[in-house]
Design a protein around this motif. Structure first.
Motif, short mmCIF file in Angstrom:
data_model
loop_
_atom_site.label_atom_id
_atom_site.label_comp_id
_atom_site.label_asym_id
_atom_site.label_seq_id
_atom_site.Cartn_x
_atom_site.Cartn_y
_atom_site.Cartn_z
N THR A 1 -17.02 -104.91 7.08
CA THR A 1 -15.72 -104.41 7.52
C THR A 1 -15.71 -102.90 7.64
O THR A 1 -16.11 -102.19 6.71
N ASP A 2 -15.25 -102.40 8.78
CA ASP A 2 -15.09 -100.96 8.96
C ASP A 2 -13.61 -100.60 8.96
O ASP A 2 -12.74 -101.47 8.97
N LEU A 3 -13.33 -99.30 8.97
CA LEU A 3 -11.95 -98.83 8.85
C LEU A 3 -11.05 -99.33 9.98
O LEU A 3 -9.86 -99.56 9.76
N THR A 4 -11.60 -99.54 11.16
CA THR A 4 -10.74 -99.95 12.28
C THR A 4 -10.11 -101.32 12.05
O THR A 4 -9.08 -101.63 12.65
N TYR A 5 -10.72 -102.13 11.19
CA TYR A 5 -10.11 -103.42 10.87
C TYR A 5 -8.73 -103.21 10.24
O TYR A 5 -7.75 -103.86 10.63
N LEU A 6 -8.64 -102.28 9.29
CA LEU A 6 -7.34 -101.99 8.67
C LEU A 6 -6.42 -101.24 9.63
O LEU A 6 -5.21 -101.47 9.63
N LEU A 7 -6.98 -100.34 10.43
CA LEU A 7 -6.15 -99.63 11.40
C LEU A 7 -5.50 -100.61 12.37
O LEU A 7 -4.29 -100.53 12.65
N HIS A 8 -6.28 -101.54 12.88
CA HIS A 8 -5.74 -102.54 13.80
C HIS A 8 -4.69 -103.42 13.11
O HIS A 8 -3.63 -103.70 13.68
N LYS A 9 -4.98 -103.80 11.88
CA LYS A 9 -4.07 -104.66 11.12
C LYS A 9 -2.72 -103.98 10.90
O LYS A 9 -1.68 -104.65 10.88
N HIS A 10 -2.72 -102.65 10.77
CA HIS A 10 -1.49 -101.89 10.53
C HIS A 10 -0.96 -101.22 11.79
O HIS A 10 -0.09 -100.36 11.72
N HIS A 11 -1.51 -101.61 12.95
CA HIS A 11 -1.04 -101.10 14.25
C HIS A 11 -1.15 -99.58 14.34
O HIS A 11 -0.25 -98.89 14.84
N VAL A 12 -2.28 -99.06 13.85
CA VAL A 12 -2.55 -97.63 13.91
C VAL A 12 -3.58 -97.38 15.01
O VAL A 12 -4.65 -97.99 15.02
N SER A 13 -3.27 -96.48 15.93
CA SER A 13 -4.15 -96.23 17.07
C SER A 13 -5.41 -95.47 16.66
O SER A 13 -5.39 -94.66 15.74
N TRP A 14 -6.51 -95.75 17.34
CA TRP A 14 -7.76 -95.04 17.08
C TRP A 14 -8.61 -95.00 18.34
O TRP A 14 -8.51 -95.87 19.20
N LYS A 15 -9.48 -94.00 18.42
CA LYS A 15 -10.47 -93.92 19.47
C LYS A 15 -11.73 -93.25 18.92
O LYS A 15 -11.65 -92.46 17.97
N TYR A 16 -12.84 -93.61 19.53
CA TYR A 16 -14.12 -92.98 19.19
C TYR A 16 -14.64 -92.38 20.50
O TYR A 16 -15.04 -93.11 21.40
N TYR A 17 -14.61 -91.06 20.60
CA TYR A 17 -15.00 -90.38 21.83
C TYR A 17 -16.49 -90.03 21.79
O TYR A 17 -16.98 -89.46 20.81
N VAL A 18 -17.18 -90.38 22.86
CA VAL A 18 -18.61 -90.09 22.95
C VAL A 18 -18.90 -89.30 24.21
O VAL A 18 -18.12 -89.31 25.17
N ALA A 19 -20.04 -88.62 24.21
CA ALA A 19 -20.45 -87.86 25.39
C ALA A 19 -20.80 -88.82 26.52
O ALA A 19 -21.27 -89.93 26.30
N GLY A 20 -20.57 -88.36 27.75
CA GLY A 20 -20.86 -89.19 28.91
C GLY A 20 -19.61 -89.53 29.67
O GLY A 20 -18.54 -88.97 29.45
N GLY A 21 -19.70 -90.48 30.56
CA GLY A 21 -18.57 -90.85 31.39
C GLY A 21 -18.59 -92.32 31.74
O GLY A 21 -19.31 -93.11 31.13
N GLU A 22 -17.80 -92.68 32.71
CA GLU A 22 -17.70 -94.07 33.14
C GLU A 22 -18.19 -94.21 34.58
O GLU A 22 -17.90 -93.36 35.43
#
Length: 469
Positions: free
Chosen positions: A237-258
């Motif tokens: 389990t990582d932190l985003t599991y609890l963030l999602h469970k509590h409706h807390v927004s998150w993003k992980y920004y990486v170098a590069g593009g789409e």
């Protein structure tokens, strides 16, 4: 190169000989008292955006070992050098070079560097560890090209003027340790989950503790789907599991593009492992890993998430042999964007480096469990709500402290605890519950009005010289 280094070391030795005791500038690790909460300091929920910028492979003493008031390079230190005939030891020396080689930084190398708390193995490890293990797993050709050791070199405001300005105007943490006694991948796993493990059955309760990770599981430094390595599966389990469970927004920004809707990351997978956690996929949040261009858009629009991680590409990472200047320019551009954002008044930036990169540090890490803590790394807290600009926070902290701060701010104090979080795994320690996780909210005054940001040039003028205490 060898002759120039002798000259540099002799010059530093002369400076050290002329120094007195540590005095007011040297703060011993044993005497440093933790900060106490300020009366009426207000509510942590004033912070609505936590942004973690993580750079690569530098020790505290390499970057801030001569910073005034910090627990920095001690007077007269000289590290054994068994491979250099005629000169028994090396002293720290000012390194003006933009590109460094660093040294081995595996779990085995960390144990050797620490040497039972003597902190005297850095040169020995660098000179005697096999070349294919000196520069990470897998080793980079650029790092291996550095045939001379620079693990005792240090930088100051001449090379790091912006980082030293951030320390002067915000908070420098001089007892921030890598969460795990190992290299980049385990450190970044701790950054998002407070654990590093191997899961043979891709189920949380199959995961077993793993501090070192070359070979099994395989290296995950390659983009997913490429022939160099398989796609990993992190089942715990990582932190985003609890963030999602509590409706807390998150993003992980990486170098590069789409391209055609697909994320083409220039950030090595060992620095951005969140995309391969099973709970991220189960929660339908793999799209939260986004290109760095989206970060600049979100900052400008005032739509930063509650929790954000930012990982660099290799050229901007400061990971040897990547240049110090390029990394500082990149980080400054990120911080400037946040400070110019509508979200600045309610933000905190946690700027840190993931592991020590083989560079010298003199403070023995506390032992909290079988995983760490690891060797000390630089860390800064930057926010408009900092209580006392220029404060040096001497309390022990780590990535565990960041997760604890996020959990206290957004999750009502919920922890990544297999007994309470609803998704059990076999982690050996609930790190956020340990005293060594620290209490970072003492660095803030949540009742004050937000201070204006400190916009710095991305190509700064070098600052003044400094010497070891």
């Amino acid at each position: 190169m060898r002759v120039s280094r002798i000259v540099a070391i002799l010059a530093v030795a002369g400076l050290l000989a002329g120094c007195g005791g540590a005095g007011a500038r040297g703060v011993s690790s044993t005497a440093a008292a933790p900060l106490m909460p300020q009366p009426g300091s207000g509510n942590i929920h004033r912070i609505q955006h936590v942004i973690m910028i993580v750079q690569e492979n530098r020790s505290f003493d390499e970057y801030f070992g001569t910073y005034p008031g910090a627990d920095g390079i001690p007077h007269g230190v000289c590290i054994p050098d068994p491979g250099w005939k005629g000169h028994p030891c090396q002293s720290p020396w000012h390194d003006p070079g933009d590109s460094n080689g660093g040294g081995p930084h595996s779990n085995v190398a960390a144990i050797g560097d620490i040497d039972g708390g003597k902190m005297d193995g850095f040169v020995r490890q660098d000179e005697f560890v096999p070349a294919n293990l000196r520069c990470g797993v897998p080793p980079s050709a650029g790092c291996l090209a550095h045939n001379d050791t620079d693990v005792m070199g240090y930088h100051d405001a001449r090379e790091l003027p912006n980082y030293w300005q951030y320390a002067k105007h915000y908070v420098l943490e001089d007892h921030f340790f890598e969460s795990v006694n190992s290299w980049s991948l385990p450190s970044h796993l701790f950054e998002v989950s407070d654990w590093s493990a191997y899961c043979p059955n891709n189920r949380p309760m199959s995961c077993v503790n793993r501090v070192e990770s070359p070979g099994n599981p395989p290296d995950y430094g390659h983009p997913p789907g490429t022939p160099q390595g398989p796609i990993p599966h992190y089942a715990w389990t990582d932190l985003t599991y609890l963030l999602h469970k509590h409706h807390v927004s998150w993003k992980y920004y990486v170098a590069g593009g789409e391209t055609n809707g697909q994320l083409n990351s220039e950030t090595p997978g060992i620095w951005s492992p969140i995309r391969w956690f099973e709970d991220v996929a189960q929660d339908g949040q793999t799209g939260n890993v986004q290109p760095i261009s989206q970060f600049f858009t979100d900052a400008a629009n005032g739509t930063l998430p509650a929790v954000a991680w930012i990982a660099p590409n290799t050229g901007e990472s400061e990971h040897p042999p990547a240049g110090v200047h390029a990394g500082q320019t990149y980080v400054t551009s990120l911080i400037n964007a946040i400070m110019q954002s509508p979200d600045w008044g309610s933000s905190v930036i946690f700027l840190s480096w993931d592991d020590w990169g083989g560079f010298y540090d003199h403070v023995p890490p506390p032992v909290v469990d079988q995983n760490g803590l690891g060797i000390r790394v630089p860390a800064l807290i930057i926010s408009p709500l900092i209580a006392h600009p220029g404060r040096i926070d001497h309390q022990v902290s780590s990535y565990d402290s960041y997760l604890k701060f996020i959990e206290d701010d957004f999750l009502g104090g919920a922890r990544l605890n297999p007994k309470t979080d609803g998704r059990p795994d076999r982690r050996p320690t609930v790190r956020e519950a340990l005293p060594e996780a620290g209490n970072l909210d003492v660095d803030f005054n949540f009742r004050q009005g937000p201070r204006a940001g400190l916009i710095l040039p991305t190509d700064p003028t070098p600052g003044p010289a400094s010497t070891p205490h």
